[in-house]
Scaffold this motif. Sequence first.
Motif, PDB file in Angstrom:
ATOM      1  N   THR A  51     -13.649  31.708 108.061  1.00 54.22           N
ATOM      2  CA  THR A  51     -13.753  30.253 108.081  1.00 54.22           C
ATOM      3  C   THR A  51     -12.400  29.642 107.758  1.00 54.22           C
ATOM      4  O   THR A  51     -11.836  29.878 106.689  1.00 54.22           O
ATOM      5  N   MET A  52     -11.869  28.879 108.689  1.00 48.93           N
ATOM      6  CA  MET A  52     -10.584  28.207 108.502  1.00 48.93           C
ATOM      7  C   MET A  52     -10.840  26.711 108.296  1.00 48.93           C
ATOM      8  O   MET A  52     -10.966  25.954 109.270  1.00 48.93           O
ATOM      9  N   ASP A  53     -10.958  26.305 107.054  1.00 53.75           N
ATOM     10  CA  ASP A  53     -11.182  24.894 106.744  1.00 53.75           C
ATOM     11  C   ASP A  53      -9.823  24.198 106.652  1.00 53.75           C
ATOM     12  O   ASP A  53      -9.127  24.307 105.643  1.00 53.75           O
ATOM     13  N   ILE A  54      -9.466  23.501 107.700  1.00 53.13           N
ATOM     14  CA  ILE A  54      -8.163  22.849 107.776  1.00 53.13           C
ATOM     15  C   ILE A  54      -8.218  21.495 107.077  1.00 53.13           C
ATOM     16  O   ILE A  54      -9.034  20.633 107.419  1.00 53.13           O
ATOM     17  N   ALA A  55      -7.345  21.306 106.083  1.00 50.02           N
ATOM     18  CA  ALA A  55      -7.257  20.013 105.398  1.00 50.02           C
ATOM     19  C   ALA A  55      -6.392  19.042 106.177  1.00 50.02           C
ATOM     20  O   ALA A  55      -6.651  17.835 106.202  1.00 50.02           O
ATOM     21  N   SER A  56      -5.359  19.566 106.832  1.00 50.55           N
ATOM     22  CA  SER A  56      -4.469  18.730 107.646  1.00 50.55           C
ATOM     23  C   SER A  56      -3.746  19.640 108.631  1.00 50.55           C
ATOM     24  O   SER A  56      -3.485  20.807 108.344  1.00 50.55           O
ATOM     25  N   VAL A  87      10.698  28.405 108.534  1.00 54.38           N
ATOM     26  CA  VAL A  87       9.424  28.360 109.256  1.00 54.38           C
ATOM     27  C   VAL A  87       8.892  26.929 109.221  1.00 54.38           C
ATOM     28  O   VAL A  87       9.173  26.169 108.290  1.00 54.38           O
ATOM     29  N   LYS A  88       8.101  26.589 110.228  1.00 52.20           N
ATOM     30  CA  LYS A  88       7.536  25.247 110.324  1.00 52.20           C
ATOM     31  C   LYS A  88       6.066  25.278 109.908  1.00 52.20           C
ATOM     32  O   LYS A  88       5.299  26.152 110.337  1.00 52.20           O
ATOM     33  N   VAL A  89       5.679  24.332 109.069  1.00 45.52           N
ATOM     34  CA  VAL A  89       4.289  24.230 108.625  1.00 45.52           C
ATOM     35  C   VAL A  89       3.490  23.477 109.690  1.00 45.52           C
ATOM     36  O   VAL A  89       3.789  22.313 109.992  1.00 45.52           O
ATOM     37  N   VAL A  90       2.496  24.146 110.270  1.00 38.85           N
ATOM     38  CA  VAL A  90       1.662  23.494 111.285  1.00 38.85           C
ATOM     39  C   VAL A  90       0.273  23.150 110.756  1.00 38.85           C
ATOM     40  O   VAL A  90      -0.450  22.367 111.381  1.00 38.85           O
ATOM     41  N   GLY A  91      -0.116  23.736 109.605  1.00 42.19           N
ATOM     42  CA  GLY A  91      -1.449  23.463 109.070  1.00 42.19           C
ATOM     43  C   GLY A  91      -1.516  23.723 107.583  1.00 42.19           C
ATOM     44  O   GLY A  91      -0.710  24.481 107.019  1.00 42.19           O
ATOM     45  N   ALA A  92      -2.476  23.062 106.943  1.00 43.49           N
ATOM     46  CA  ALA A  92      -2.723  23.255 105.510  1.00 43.49           C
ATOM     47  C   ALA A  92      -4.221  23.414 105.313  1.00 43.49           C
ATOM     48  O   ALA A  92      -5.018  22.625 105.841  1.00 43.49           O
ATOM     49  N   LEU A  93      -4.612  24.442 104.570  1.00 45.72           N
ATOM     50  CA  LEU A  93      -6.023  24.769 104.374  1.00 45.72           C
ATOM     51  C   LEU A  93      -6.616  24.030 103.179  1.00 45.72           C
ATOM     52  O   LEU A  93      -5.910  23.718 102.211  1.00 45.72           O
TER      53      LEU A  93
END
Length: 416
Positions: free
Chosen positions: A141-146, A191-197
């Motif tokens: 489960t990948m719960d993406i916050a942003s 590295v580039k941040v593309v998502g935050a959990l």
Amino acid sequence: MLSTLKILLNSLKMALQELRVNKLRTFLSLLGITIGIFCIIAVLTVTDSMESSIRNDLKSMGTNVVYLQKWPWDGDGEWWKYVNRPEPEYSQMKAIKEKVSTADAVTFLFSSGGRKIEYGPDYMENVELLATTMDLDKMQTMDIASGRYFSPSELTAGSNVVVLGANIWEGLFFSPEAAVGKIVRFSGRNVKVVGALKRKGESMLGGVFGDNTVIMPYLFARTIVDERRFADPFYMIRARADIPLGQMKDDLTGAMRAINRLKPTQDNDFALNEITTVQGELESVFGVLNTAGWLIAGFALIVGGFGIANIMFVTVKERTNIIGLKKAIGARPGIILLEFLLEAILLCLIGGGLGLLLVFSGTLIAKNMFSSFTIGLSTGNIILGFSISAIVGIVAGFIPAFSASRLDPVVAIRSN
């Protein structure tokens, strides 16, 4: 009927008055019941909460997933049997997908701890790196916050992009929205941040990743860490929805034996692990804890039962002349019996209520201390606690109540 209710109501009022007058005696009598109910309900509350947490973990991790690894989860510490096994390799993925038709998702992963991530002057150490290929989001489960998870092109090209766990973006950026799009340095690489959990919290089963994890594509991560030397790589393989897990495991076993070129007489040089294996071991531990809780509670309840019986014998002794008067004006033996039984039950319910109150207080403290672990006193356990208390009251109070109901009214009235 009305007179019976009046007698019972008066007896309950008298019982409450006795509690107020003889506080120390009552407290000592109720202590055993309180301890007994506290022990069993506390143990049941903790184990129920743990089992609930495990069920949620299993739901998020997938019960139809097999972990192909070098080490078995139930190896009983006999590491010498497995230390010379080969590590799973990324190059085997194509063959696994071709040979195991009963699987619908395959991903290759490795993790490496003790990493450093930096953003400007701020940094965090002891960060966990999780490298992955395709399909991880199908099995976890990948719960993406942003932001978002990796695109297929980023995974196949090995792009220098990352998804941050909750502890990471909170420590460096304070909010997930602020983290997305930023360039950070991980183990000296930009590295580039593309998502935050979203925050995941502590897991009873551990899980593939946690809040202190940075996830990145495998083909980029291998330029930072050599997984063959510094990590334990593994595969996650998910069975198709219409295929039993056992059938997929059989197909996977045959495929891996062919890939590793094992002879028919040779043992497997790989392990196929399941989450249900860990679940079974934890459930056996919970069973032992429940048994221990019932044993401790049983001894405490026996002691408490004797205390209740003792206070009821004293109460009968003190009210002997009142019992005689009640019988003289027409109170039947059954009413006298019920009167003292209700008093014994009331005492035990008060003791059980105190035990439940202690458990409830403990759950509040636990929630404040362990915010990531959900623990609560369920309605079922509350009902169980009061039911056990009532049963103890009936058992402990029956003999004193029966002796009171058998008193001769003339002899009882003359007693001092």
